[in-house]
Design a protein around this motif. Structure first.
Motif, PDB file in Angstrom:
ATOM      1  N   PHE A  84      74.326  10.711  31.917  1.00 56.97           N
ATOM      2  CA  PHE A  84      73.215  10.486  32.781  1.00 56.97           C
ATOM      3  C   PHE A  84      71.835  11.313  32.439  1.00 56.97           C
ATOM      4  O   PHE A  84      70.944  11.634  33.260  1.00 56.97           O
ATOM      5  CB  PHE A  84      73.665  10.990  34.138  1.00 56.97           C
ATOM      6  CG  PHE A  84      74.702  10.314  34.547  1.00 56.97           C
ATOM      7  CD1 PHE A  84      74.609   8.930  34.486  1.00 56.97           C
ATOM      8  CD2 PHE A  84      75.667  10.506  35.216  1.00 56.97           C
ATOM      9  CE1 PHE A  84      75.460   7.836  34.898  1.00 56.97           C
ATOM     10  CE2 PHE A  84      76.956   9.703  35.903  1.00 56.97           C
ATOM     11  CZ  PHE A  84      76.736   8.308  35.556  1.00 56.97           C
ATOM     12  N   LEU A 108      70.643   7.602  30.002  1.00 59.16           N
ATOM     13  CA  LEU A 108      69.706   7.135  31.416  1.00 59.16           C
ATOM     14  C   LEU A 108      68.144   7.268  30.523  1.00 59.16           C
ATOM     15  O   LEU A 108      67.332   6.428  30.759  1.00 59.16           O
ATOM     16  CB  LEU A 108      69.651   8.074  32.426  1.00 59.16           C
ATOM     17  CG  LEU A 108      68.943   7.969  33.763  1.00 59.16           C
ATOM     18  CD1 LEU A 108      69.907   8.125  34.781  1.00 59.16           C
ATOM     19  CD2 LEU A 108      67.737   8.558  33.645  1.00 59.16           C
ATOM     20  N   THR A 168      75.685  15.104  39.091  1.00 58.39           N
ATOM     21  CA  THR A 168      74.526  14.378  38.822  1.00 58.39           C
ATOM     22  C   THR A 168      73.492  14.721  39.870  1.00 58.39           C
ATOM     23  O   THR A 168      73.358  14.926  41.146  1.00 58.39           O
ATOM     24  CB  THR A 168      75.192  12.751  39.327  1.00 58.39           C
ATOM     25  OG1 THR A 168      76.290  12.312  38.642  1.00 58.39           O
ATOM     26  CG2 THR A 168      74.023  11.908  39.096  1.00 58.39           C
ATOM     27  N   GLN A 215      68.641  11.506  38.878  1.00 51.13           N
ATOM     28  CA  GLN A 215      69.593  10.593  38.185  1.00 51.13           C
ATOM     29  C   GLN A 215      70.244   9.558  39.116  1.00 51.13           C
ATOM     30  O   GLN A 215      70.529   8.432  38.801  1.00 51.13           O
ATOM     31  CB  GLN A 215      70.726  11.411  37.354  1.00 51.13           C
ATOM     32  CG  GLN A 215      70.198  12.131  36.239  1.00 51.13           C
ATOM     33  CD  GLN A 215      70.985  13.330  35.739  1.00 51.13           C
ATOM     34  OE1 GLN A 215      71.800  13.824  36.578  1.00 51.13           O
ATOM     35  NE2 GLN A 215      70.752  13.811  34.651  1.00 51.13           N
ATOM     36  N   VAL A 228      70.991   5.414  38.908  1.00 52.03           N
ATOM     37  CA  VAL A 228      72.166   4.884  38.612  1.00 52.03           C
ATOM     38  C   VAL A 228      72.968   4.085  39.461  1.00 52.03           C
ATOM     39  O   VAL A 228      72.688   4.131  40.844  1.00 52.03           O
ATOM     40  CB  VAL A 228      73.299   6.214  38.402  1.00 52.03           C
ATOM     41  CG1 VAL A 228      74.596   5.839  37.789  1.00 52.03           C
ATOM     42  CG2 VAL A 228      72.559   6.977  37.204  1.00 52.03           C
TER      43      VAL A 228
END
Length: 188
Positions: free
Chosen positions: A104, A108, A153, A157, A161
């Motif tokens: 992440f 990402l 997280t 992010q 996601v």
């Protein structure tokens, strides 16, 4: 356009094919996290056989697949931290660390560089909300819920996601894998 983190297992493979069938422009990305000569167990993530399985799913379902060599990032962000934490008496959680760094953060960023609108994974978790202020929730299948491993997280992010498997249980995912004729449908 959606990047799907593909470990080569049944969950991420179903997530990728599901999104492709829903009409998304899917790009599968598999991370090579370690040298295959260091792998001694079959139940690993992103080993040589897993990379080939992910490639095969992408080819069979007509979407792009990329392999990124993240060995250095994995050792710097996960393994070295694990060893250091363990050596001072802590109980490290490498899966959480991998999600925080390799998946992440690094993956990402890669997804954004190639112009993807989102990064999807095969995690069993539910993301609620719109493009801003999304929230993380437990998956439908309590026995497979992975929201705990995603607790760190960050908001920016989580906004990017997606977790397409969160509303399914594992039995349903295996049935979908069979209906998609995936060779990984019975993979542990």
């Amino acid at each position: 356009k959606v990047v799907v983190a593909m470990s080569g297992g049944v969950d991420s493979s179903v997530a990728a094919v599901m999104l492709k069938k829903e009409g998304y422009d899917v790009i599968g990305i598999t991370l090579k996290l370690y040298n295959n000569s260091n792998v001694t167990k079959n139940k690993t993530c992103c080993a040589g056989i897993d990379i080939q399985d992910a490639k095969n799913v992408a080819k069979k379902n007509n979407f792009e697949h990329i392999v990124l060599d993240y060995q250095d990032k994995f050792f710097d962000g996960v393994i070295n931290n694990f060893v250091e934490s363990y050596s001072i008496g802590e109980t490290p959680m490498p899966c959480v660390q991998c999600n925080q760094t390799v998946k992440f953060r690094d993956l990402l960023d890669e997804a954004k560089k190639i112009g993807a609108d989102a990064l999807a994974t095969g995690h069993y978790a539910i993301r609620k909300g719109s493009l801003k202020n999304a929230s993380l929730h437990k998956a439908k299948d309590a026995s497979k819920d992975q929201s705990f491993f995603l607790f760190a997280t960050l908001q920016q992010q989580l906004n990017y996601v997606r977790f397409p498997l969160g509303d399914f249980n594992k039995t349903e995912i295996r049935k979908l894998a069979e209906s998609y004729d995936l060779d990984v449908s019975n993979k542990p």
